[in-house]
Design a protein around this motif. Sequence first.
Motif, PDB file in Angstrom:
ATOM      1  N   LYS A 242       0.900  -1.189  -0.021  1.00 29.57           N
ATOM      2  CA  LYS A 242      -0.054  -0.094  -0.072  1.00 29.57           C
ATOM      3  C   LYS A 242       0.976   1.304   0.073  1.00 29.57           C
ATOM      4  N   ARG A 243       1.798   1.203   0.955  1.00 25.19           N
ATOM      5  CA  ARG A 243       2.841   2.388   1.117  1.00 25.19           C
ATOM      6  C   ARG A 243       3.517   2.641  -0.285  1.00 25.19           C
ATOM      7  N   LEU A 244       3.894   1.491  -0.812  1.00 24.00           N
ATOM      8  CA  LEU A 244       4.741   1.664  -2.162  1.00 24.00           C
ATOM      9  C   LEU A 244       3.913   2.067  -3.256  1.00 24.00           C
ATOM     10  N   LYS A 245       2.531   1.767  -3.433  1.00 24.99           N
ATOM     11  CA  LYS A 245       1.598   2.291  -4.368  1.00 24.99           C
ATOM     12  C   LYS A 245       1.594   3.729  -4.177  1.00 24.99           C
ATOM     13  N   GLU A 246       1.525   4.278  -3.038  1.00 23.53           N
ATOM     14  CA  GLU A 246       1.177   5.717  -2.843  1.00 23.53           C
ATOM     15  C   GLU A 246       2.381   6.422  -3.251  1.00 23.53           C
ATOM     16  N   ILE A 247       3.762   5.837  -2.961  1.00 20.85           N
ATOM     17  CA  ILE A 247       4.900   6.506  -3.443  1.00 20.85           C
ATOM     18  C   ILE A 247       4.912   6.605  -5.234  1.00 20.85           C
ATOM     19  N   ALA A 248       4.569   5.360  -5.435  1.00 19.82           N
ATOM     20  CA  ALA A 248       4.322   5.379  -7.001  1.00 19.82           C
ATOM     21  C   ALA A 248       3.531   6.412  -7.755  1.00 19.82           C
ATOM     22  N   ASP A 249       2.382   6.408  -7.008  1.00 17.18           N
ATOM     23  CA  ASP A 249       1.255   7.432  -7.729  1.00 17.18           C
ATOM     24  C   ASP A 249       1.891   8.959  -7.640  1.00 17.18           C
ATOM     25  N   ALA A 250       2.556   9.202  -6.506  1.00 18.70           N
ATOM     26  CA  ALA A 250       3.282  10.294  -6.328  1.00 18.70           C
ATOM     27  C   ALA A 250       4.202  10.605  -7.344  1.00 18.70           C
ATOM     28  N   LEU A 251       5.048   9.648  -7.668  1.00 19.94           N
ATOM     29  CA  LEU A 251       5.925   9.655  -8.635  1.00 19.94           C
ATOM     30  C   LEU A 251       5.540  10.015 -10.106  1.00 19.94           C
ATOM     31  N   ALA A 252       4.478   9.270 -10.271  1.00 24.60           N
ATOM     32  CA  ALA A 252       3.723   9.491 -11.467  1.00 24.60           C
ATOM     33  C   ALA A 252       3.117  10.901 -11.586  1.00 24.60           C
ATOM     34  N   ALA A 253       2.589  11.513 -10.771  1.00 23.20           N
ATOM     35  CA  ALA A 253       2.094  12.921 -10.741  1.00 23.20           C
ATOM     36  C   ALA A 253       3.364  13.813 -11.056  1.00 23.20           C
ATOM     37  N   ILE A 254       4.369  13.552 -10.468  1.00 24.03           N
ATOM     38  CA  ILE A 254       5.614  14.355 -10.549  1.00 24.03           C
ATOM     39  C   ILE A 254       5.952  14.256 -11.904  1.00 24.03           C
ATOM     40  N   GLN A 255       6.001  13.116 -12.428  1.00 21.87           N
ATOM     41  CA  GLN A 255       6.762  12.895 -13.700  1.00 21.87           C
ATOM     42  C   GLN A 255       6.048  13.619 -14.708  1.00 21.87           C
ATOM     43  N   GLN A 256       4.604  13.757 -14.544  1.00 20.33           N
ATOM     44  CA  GLN A 256       3.534  14.547 -15.662  1.00 20.33           C
ATOM     45  C   GLN A 256       3.933  15.866 -15.474  1.00 20.33           C
ATOM     46  N   GLN A 257       4.231  16.318 -14.331  1.00 18.86           N
ATOM     47  CA  GLN A 257       4.433  17.914 -14.009  1.00 18.86           C
ATOM     48  C   GLN A 257       5.807  18.185 -14.617  1.00 18.86           C
ATOM     49  N   VAL A 258       6.711  17.355 -14.179  1.00 19.40           N
ATOM     50  CA  VAL A 258       8.190  17.561 -14.548  1.00 19.40           C
ATOM     51  C   VAL A 258       8.740  16.552 -15.288  1.00 19.40           C
ATOM     52  N   PRO A 259       8.691  16.337 -16.615  1.00 18.07           N
ATOM     53  CA  PRO A 259       9.053  15.230 -17.354  1.00 18.07           C
ATOM     54  C   PRO A 259      10.373  15.070 -17.369  1.00 18.07           C
ATOM     55  N   SER A 260      11.447  15.960 -16.971  1.00 17.80           N
ATOM     56  CA  SER A 260      12.732  15.773 -17.053  1.00 17.80           C
ATOM     57  C   SER A 260      13.146  15.347 -15.779  1.00 17.80           C
ATOM     58  N   ALA A 261      12.345  15.008 -14.869  1.00 14.31           N
ATOM     59  CA  ALA A 261      12.664  14.465 -13.490  1.00 14.31           C
ATOM     60  C   ALA A 261      13.087  13.036 -13.702  1.00 14.31           C
TER      61      ALA A 261
END
Length: 292
Positions: A87-106
């Motif tokens: 559950k915790r890993l999925k939360e982090i993965a979802d957060a990373l996906a959102a960051i990737q959309q906002q900052v593609p170069s991350a």
Amino acid sequence: MAASSRVHSMTAFARAEQVAPFGTLQVEIRSVNQRYLEPHFRLPDALRDLEPTLRETLRTRLARGKVECSLRFEATEAHQAPAVNAKRLKEIADALAAIQQQVPSAVPPTTLALLNQPGVMETQHLDQEAITSAAKALFDQALDELIDARAREGEKLAVMITTRLAAVSEQVATVRSLLPQILERQRRLLLERLEVAKTDLDPQRLEAELVLVAQKADVDEELDRLTAHVDEVSRQLKQKGPKGRRLDFLMQELNREANTLSSKSVVAETTRCAVELKVLIEQMREQIQNIE
């Protein structure tokens, strides 16, 4: 617990094991003869605080012996190995996906970096109270088995001692039956020596010599004390509670009387009986060294 009238040996071994959801517990207790109670404990660090309780339990159940107690604990793999909190890993993965959309170069984090995130890796917590309770119960079970084993061994020792007590009584009875013959033989030998020496003694002097011979050969008192000690050993074997020290003392007293009987012996028959008595007493003493 009420004291038992059974004879208990100090030599025994017991082992108990329990497999539970949290892991495996194993208790081993072994004891050998010792003048006093001398307990030794080997416990895992997780159960080190349990030692005072186990030591007190041992003290209330046993009176003598060198007792080695070993307690082992092995947690199940589920409690040993860390697990991923999905559950915790999925939360982090979802957060990373959102960051990737906002900052593609991350640059996305590595797998190791993800595992190091708080809450991703976790271990199952052990129920310490349940483990402690189970360890106490298992120790009590092993101690019960040890005491039963000591009692079974003690019964065998009691039979061997009782058999030798009967043999001691037979030797005492043999010497007692020989006393009239021994005294008469000593009197006859004295008269024969006087006859050979052509020595005339007045009646009073002769009577005094005969009394002296009788006193040297008279072991009635020693035989009476031997009989009394044999009766007391039999009585102690039936008493409740620890009895090894009392029995050991009585063996010393029996040996003392056997030595006196030997020193006062004036014929081969009583010497042989005295030697046999000392052999029997030594055999009993060796067995009694193992009695609690």
